[in-house]
Design an enzyme around this catalytic site. Sequence first.
Site, PDB file in Angstrom:
ATOM      1  N   ASP A  56      -5.589   2.796  -3.753  1.00 36.08           N
ATOM      2  CA  ASP A  56      -6.883   2.772  -3.068  1.00 36.08           C
ATOM      3  C   ASP A  56      -7.106   3.982  -2.157  1.00 36.08           C
ATOM      4  O   ASP A  56      -8.224   4.233  -1.729  1.00 36.08           O
ATOM      5  CB  ASP A  56      -7.108   1.451  -2.306  1.00 36.08           C
ATOM      6  CG  ASP A  56      -5.986   1.125  -1.332  1.00 36.08           C
ATOM      7  OD1 ASP A  56      -5.032   1.915  -1.225  1.00 36.08           O
ATOM      8  OD2 ASP A  56      -6.074   0.058  -0.690  1.00 36.08           O
ATOM      9  N   ARG A  57      -6.041   4.738  -1.876  1.00 35.28           N
ATOM     10  CA  ARG A  57      -6.222   5.929  -1.032  1.00 35.28           C
ATOM     11  C   ARG A  57      -6.329   7.187  -1.883  1.00 35.28           C
ATOM     12  O   ARG A  57      -5.866   7.202  -3.028  1.00 35.28           O
ATOM     13  CB  ARG A  57      -5.043   6.097  -0.088  1.00 35.28           C
ATOM     14  CG  ARG A  57      -4.935   5.004   0.927  1.00 35.28           C
ATOM     15  CD  ARG A  57      -3.874   5.317   1.956  1.00 35.28           C
ATOM     16  NE  ARG A  57      -3.915   4.293   2.986  1.00 35.28           N
ATOM     17  CZ  ARG A  57      -3.408   4.428   4.197  1.00 35.28           C
ATOM     18  NH1 ARG A  57      -2.827   5.555   4.533  1.00 35.28           N
ATOM     19  NH2 ARG A  57      -3.487   3.460   5.079  1.00 35.28           N
ATOM     20  N   LYS A 101     -11.458   0.275  -1.099  1.00 33.36           N
ATOM     21  CA  LYS A 101     -11.473   1.723  -1.251  1.00 33.36           C
ATOM     22  C   LYS A 101     -10.857   2.054  -2.594  1.00 33.36           C
ATOM     23  O   LYS A 101     -10.143   1.235  -3.179  1.00 33.36           O
ATOM     24  CB  LYS A 101     -10.749   2.395  -0.095  1.00 33.36           C
ATOM     25  CG  LYS A 101      -9.341   1.929   0.150  1.00 33.36           C
ATOM     26  CD  LYS A 101      -8.867   2.479   1.483  1.00 33.36           C
ATOM     27  CE  LYS A 101      -7.457   2.048   1.777  1.00 33.36           C
ATOM     28  NZ  LYS A 101      -7.335   1.326   3.043  1.00 33.36           N
ATOM     29  N   ASP A 103      -2.192   6.554  -3.412  1.00 34.62           N
ATOM     30  CA  ASP A 103      -1.062   5.861  -2.782  1.00 34.62           C
ATOM     31  C   ASP A 103      -0.490   4.756  -3.669  1.00 34.62           C
ATOM     32  O   ASP A 103      -0.867   4.618  -4.831  1.00 34.62           O
ATOM     33  CB  ASP A 103      -1.489   5.293  -1.426  1.00 34.62           C
ATOM     34  CG  ASP A 103      -2.419   4.104  -1.570  1.00 34.62           C
ATOM     35  OD1 ASP A 103      -3.171   4.064  -2.556  1.00 34.62           O
ATOM     36  OD2 ASP A 103      -2.389   3.207  -0.710  1.00 34.62           O
ATOM     37  N   ASP A 135      -0.875   1.517  -4.129  1.00 33.71           N
ATOM     38  CA  ASP A 135      -1.744   0.598  -4.872  1.00 33.71           C
ATOM     39  C   ASP A 135      -3.054   1.243  -5.315  1.00 33.71           C
ATOM     40  O   ASP A 135      -3.960   0.550  -5.790  1.00 33.71           O
ATOM     41  CB  ASP A 135      -2.022  -0.657  -4.039  1.00 33.71           C
ATOM     42  CG  ASP A 135      -2.697  -0.336  -2.719  1.00 33.71           C
ATOM     43  OD1 ASP A 135      -2.473   0.763  -2.178  1.00 33.71           O
ATOM     44  OD2 ASP A 135      -3.463  -1.182  -2.223  1.00 33.71           O
ATOM     45  N   SER A 168       0.806  -1.223   0.000  1.00 34.48           N
ATOM     46  CA  SER A 168       0.000   0.000   0.000  1.00 34.48           C
ATOM     47  C   SER A 168       0.843   1.278   0.000  1.00 34.48           C
ATOM     48  O   SER A 168       1.619   1.503  -0.901  1.00 34.48           O
ATOM     49  CB  SER A 168      -0.958  -0.047   1.192  1.00 34.48           C
ATOM     50  OG  SER A 168      -1.861   1.008   1.127  1.00 34.48           O
ATOM     51  N   HIS A 169       0.740   2.063   1.055  1.00 31.88           N
ATOM     52  CA  HIS A 169       1.402   3.367   1.111  1.00 31.88           C
ATOM     53  C   HIS A 169       2.800   3.277   1.705  1.00 31.88           C
ATOM     54  O   HIS A 169       3.457   4.299   1.863  1.00 31.88           O
ATOM     55  CB  HIS A 169       0.548   4.302   1.954  1.00 31.88           C
ATOM     56  CG  HIS A 169       0.170   3.667   3.253  1.00 31.88           C
ATOM     57  ND1 HIS A 169      -0.801   2.686   3.339  1.00 31.88           N
ATOM     58  CD2 HIS A 169       0.658   3.813   4.496  1.00 31.88           C
ATOM     59  CE1 HIS A 169      -0.886   2.273   4.585  1.00 31.88           C
ATOM     60  NE2 HIS A 169      -0.018   2.942   5.311  1.00 31.88           N
TER      61      HIS A 169
HETATM   62  C1  G1P Z   1      -3.966   1.654   8.259  1.00 32.57           C
HETATM   63  C2  G1P Z   1      -5.129   2.603   8.405  1.00 32.57           C
HETATM   64  C3  G1P Z   1      -6.432   1.880   8.104  1.00 32.57           C
HETATM   65  C4  G1P Z   1      -6.354   1.237   6.721  1.00 32.57           C
HETATM   66  C5  G1P Z   1      -5.114   0.363   6.624  1.00 32.57           C
HETATM   67  C6  G1P Z   1      -4.929  -0.193   5.212  1.00 32.57           C
HETATM   68  O1  G1P Z   1      -4.083   0.587   9.188  1.00 32.57           O
HETATM   69  O2  G1P Z   1      -5.182   3.152   9.697  1.00 32.57           O
HETATM   70  O3  G1P Z   1      -7.488   2.788   8.167  1.00 32.57           O
HETATM   71  O4  G1P Z   1      -7.485   0.453   6.466  1.00 32.57           O
HETATM   72  O5  G1P Z   1      -3.961   1.117   6.962  1.00 32.57           O
HETATM   73  O6  G1P Z   1      -4.812   0.811   4.258  1.00 32.57           O
HETATM   74  P1  G1P Z   1      -3.311   0.544  10.591  1.00 32.57           P
HETATM   75  O7  G1P Z   1      -1.845   0.709  10.294  1.00 32.57           O
HETATM   76  O8  G1P Z   1      -3.809   1.724  11.376  1.00 32.57           O
HETATM   77  O9  G1P Z   1      -3.683  -0.764  11.211  1.00 32.57           O
HETATM   78 ZN    ZN Z   2      -3.298   1.388  -0.358  1.00 32.27          ZN
END
Ligand code: G1P
Ligand code: ZN
Length: 542
Positions: free
Chosen positions: A280-281, A375, A276, A278, A112-113
């Site tokens: 989705d953000r 998302k 981000d 992938d 992801s990010h």
């Molecule tokens: C974080 C974000 C959460 C999101 C997840 C995946 O998770 O807080 O809202 O769904 O990334 O993108 P966390 O690291 O807080 O468990």
């Molecule tokens: Zn992501």
Amino acid sequence: MNIIVETTPFADQKPGTSGLRKKVKVFQRPHYAENFLQAIFDSQYREPGQTLVAGGDGRFLNREIIGKLLCMAAANGLRRTIVGRGGLLSTPAASHLIRKHKASGGIILSASHNPGGPDGDFGIKYNVANGGPAPESVTEAIFAEAKSLSRYVMTDAPLPDIDRLGRSALGSMIVDVIDPVTDYQSLMQELFDFDAIAGLFRSGFTMRYDAMHAVTGPYAVEILEKTLGAVPGTVVNATPLPDFGGHHPDPNLLYAENLYRLMMSRDAPDLGCASDGDGDRNLIIGRGQYVTPSDSLAILAANARQAPAYAKGLLGIARSMPTSSAADKVAEALGVKCYETPTGWKYFGNLLDAGLITLCGEESAGTGSSHIREKDGLWAVLLWLNILVRRRQSVADIVREHWRTYGRHYYTRHDFEGLAPDGAGTLMDALRRSLPALAGTGHAGERILQADDFSYRDPVDGSIAHNQGIRLFFESGSRIVYRLSGTGTEGATLRVYIESYERDPTRQALDTQVALERLIALSRDVALIERYTGRSSPSVVT
Ligand code: G1P
Ligand code: ZN
């Protein structure tokens, strides 16, 4: 021919908030990725003849692991794997493809990010047949297989060229290499009024979309520039790179600072967006106006009828617990229910499948709808565009009008990253133990009305998730939430979410950190953050 490789289990392959996420170096250990993939096949693909969707966000190891995945899928008796060209698929595009092709599931290679490159992070996410992240029962089943694995299988047949579109065979499995953008774009065209948005760009509307050298670059160029007519160059950092250009592909005020600066400057375009790793953000910034993700969800919900897909109205809304209650105010006004789920997208799936909600979102820059089960960053941008074209107002005007109507939820998240896991765990345990004594106590002019640890009972299948975050509710209507991250790969991360509600329009223009100053200080005192973590200030503020 299928080759059987002997292996021994890794004890740490328990998926977190969003799949198995570890350092690249961990995934590079011999058999590490193969073991986890085999655990997915063993637990989910025992029945032969199934279809799988596969792709990733292009980060370091993406290509190598897509190759292994295909060879293993073939040896595990899958009938067909649909893979994005070059091994690329954004998370929302993968979710859509699973649904469109009625696949049994999908494997998305992404952290992801989190940063990429050889020293960064890698991840494997598994999505189920509804297109959404695997629920707890499935991730537990995968973990159980991973813990007792003694072998994995892969074909030694030559890999097809994944850079060329079209169908080929790998052993007895069909491999379909598809364009990653085409199907996703068609879906967006069904949901939104592309003609009207194209008209907006023709009339001189300006925008910057920062793809952060991550997977949405090709999607955003194709849709925004080539189809909707935004001027070339609207999408910046559009080429996906294995290390995201050395940056952190997280669309927040810290890592998308250049975009933020531009949007606050005299040269700002009408709309600034980012997504981000992938895809989705999303991050939405108007000229001179940052929109918090919690506000964005509420504003999209209040205005969704402006887009063809949501013209009939919303069935309901859902937000993750730490997300501000701005969406609740909108739901109340619309006469629909607002569900409060634990953090993570997987909890929205049941609500969407059961037709209880249409829109959902999280404070962590995630917004989505019933069109898929993830998302969706670009979708959120297109919905904003559809609303902007219909309302003919600036982002800033829409936000301020929203606050006047519903009140403003001042909201911030303070992250304390890279903590010693023991200290962070002790802090949470101590806070949990102090909960019964906290209710009714006063702190710096605020009184705690209720203090608890959030539990969620899924209204569809009755499953229960405990310990989802510690909540302090104040008499003033303010709230503080504490939880530990489930996606980090280094030490522990404590997230502190702080929110207060302001109904009075004359007090809605304060700077967020100033408006929340007292509560922020209080959040540190009550949880004894410095004592347990040695940190007096957070590493990231969003
Ligand atoms: C974080 C974000 C959460 C999101 C997840 C995946 O998770 O807080 O809202 O769904 O990334 O993108 P966390 O690291 O807080 O468990
Ligand atoms: Zn992501």
